[in-house]
Design an enzyme around this catalytic site. Structure first.
Site, PDB file in Angstrom:
ATOM      1  N   ASP A  37     -12.505  12.973  24.216  1.00  0.00           N
ATOM      2  CA  ASP A  37     -12.818  14.390  24.286  1.00  0.00           C
ATOM      3  C   ASP A  37     -11.561  15.167  23.961  1.00  0.00           C
ATOM      4  OD1 ASP A  37     -15.360  16.036  25.711  1.00  0.00           O
ATOM      5  OD2 ASP A  37     -13.501  17.159  25.484  1.00  0.00           O
ATOM      6  N   ILE A  73     -11.426  13.550  16.376  1.00  0.00           N
ATOM      7  CA  ILE A  73     -12.131  12.515  15.617  1.00  0.00           C
ATOM      8  C   ILE A  73     -12.706  13.031  14.304  1.00  0.00           C
ATOM      9  CG2 ILE A  73     -12.583  10.903  17.487  1.00  0.00           C
ATOM     10  CD1 ILE A  73     -15.171  13.492  16.440  1.00  0.00           C
ATOM     11  N   TYR A 170     -25.590  24.692  12.304  1.00  0.00           N
ATOM     12  CA  TYR A 170     -25.873  23.552  13.186  1.00  0.00           C
ATOM     13  C   TYR A 170     -27.044  22.719  12.661  1.00  0.00           C
ATOM     14  CZ  TYR A 170     -27.100  21.187  17.616  1.00  0.00           C
ATOM     15  OH  TYR A 170     -27.408  20.272  18.599  1.00  0.00           O
ATOM     16  N   LYS A 174     -26.859  18.814  11.556  1.00  0.00           N
ATOM     17  CA  LYS A 174     -27.647  17.785  12.238  1.00  0.00           C
ATOM     18  C   LYS A 174     -28.619  17.089  11.281  1.00  0.00           C
ATOM     19  CE  LYS A 174     -25.982  17.893  16.379  1.00  0.00           C
ATOM     20  NZ  LYS A 174     -25.147  16.745  16.829  1.00  0.00           N
ATOM     21  N   THR A 204     -27.405  21.535  28.893  1.00  0.00           N
ATOM     22  CA  THR A 204     -25.949  21.416  28.875  1.00  0.00           C
ATOM     23  C   THR A 204     -25.372  22.790  28.571  1.00  0.00           C
ATOM     24  OG1 THR A 204     -25.725  20.996  26.499  1.00  0.00           O
ATOM     25  CG2 THR A 204     -26.211  19.095  27.895  1.00  0.00           C
TER      26      THR A 204
END
Length: 291
Positions: A37, A73, A170, A174, A204
């Site tokens: 993270d 990453i 987004y 995706k 979330t």
């Protein structure tokens, strides 16, 4: 015996939300976990804390093994160091869960190029680069004659499958992850690697504003992710699963519908007439989220 005893698992974006739930669930099933993270905020900008270390502490307090990784990453060096961390710390790598991401929601006419690029970078490159470095490791292991039972679980979204109003960047990212999943599954199977994707729905910090009524928890999604990341999922690859609460769905993507073949080139008027007839026979698409 846990479902993932002796397996070494990387989870990106594992400091909070879905990633944290996945990391804890893998550890509970005996996996040794690399908790990645970057510690950024919901919009991908630097935050004040380092949540990966806290998740590692949770896992160790419960008797598990884990190590934190704070690299980016979505960079070559960050992705390469992620794989090195797993191999150098635990001696192997068995499962990669690509989960990292953030939102910068805008209607298309208000969506800045920088916000489009940033979301594409963390979601698409943030999937591609760890996958690319993990795949290179597993290919080398396979070519060296060492058996590989590797698993990759990518994270798409209903926005990528159906679209979502106010989330053009987004949704595009995706949808790209689905394409990447299908290609990786086809290319890496020969080396003992299975690649699947999940489209999770859970409450979330990424969803609490856009889908305020969503009650499902991140922990509801993790059991499927753990199974897909284990040796028990043998033979399952190139699939997309939707998970929300206690409901699991195999998502079925584009497939040929009604077809017309003239046997020669259409004129524009003929093509339009044929298209309208085909649309009358076709199944209505599911509505875009938020429409």
């Amino acid at each position: 015996m846990g479902l993932c005893d002796e397996r070494v698992v990387i989870v990106t974006g594992a400091g909070r939300g879905l990633g944290r739930a996945h990391a804890l669930a893998f550890a509970a099933e005996g996996a040794r976990v690399v908790v990645n993270d970057l510690g950024v905020g919901l919009d991908g900008r630097p935050g004040p804390d380092g949540p990966a270390a806290l998740v590692v502490e949770e896992i160790r307090a419960a008797g598990g093994e884990a190590v934190a990784h704070g690299g980016d990453i979505a960079t070559t060096e960050g992705a390469a160091s992620l794989v090195r961390t797993a191999v150098d710390t635990f001696g192997r790598l068995d499962t990669l869960v690509n989960n990292a991401g953030f939102l910068r929601d805008r209607m298309l006419v208000n969506l800045d190029e920088d916000d489009f690029d940033a979301v594409m970078r963390v979601h698409v490159k943030g999937h591609f680069l760890p996958l690319r470095h993990a795949a290179a490791h597993w290919r080398a292991e396979s070519k060296a004659g060492r058996p590989v039972t590797a698993r990759v679980v990518n994270t798409t979204s209903g926005a990528g499958l159906l679209g979502s109003v106010g989330q053009g960047n987004y949704a595009a990212a995706k949808a790209g992850i689905v394409g990447l999943t299908l290609v990786a599954a086809a290319e890496m199977g020969r080396y003992g690697v299975q690649v699947n994707a999940i489209a999770p729905a859970a409450r979330t910090r990424m969803t609490e504003q856009t889908f305020a009524g969503l009650a499902a928890l991140p922990e509801d999604v993790s059991p499927l992710v753990v199974w897909l990341g284990s040796a028990a999922s043998a033979g399952v690859t190139g699939r997309v699963f939707e998970a929300e609460g206690g409901r699991l769905t195999v998502m079925e993507g584009w497939h040929p519908g009604p077809t017309a073949d003239k046997g020669a080139r259409w004129t524009p008027a003929e093509a339009g007439e044929a298209a309208l007839k085909l649309l009358a026979e076709a199944t209505e698409p599911r509505p875009v989220y938020g429409a």
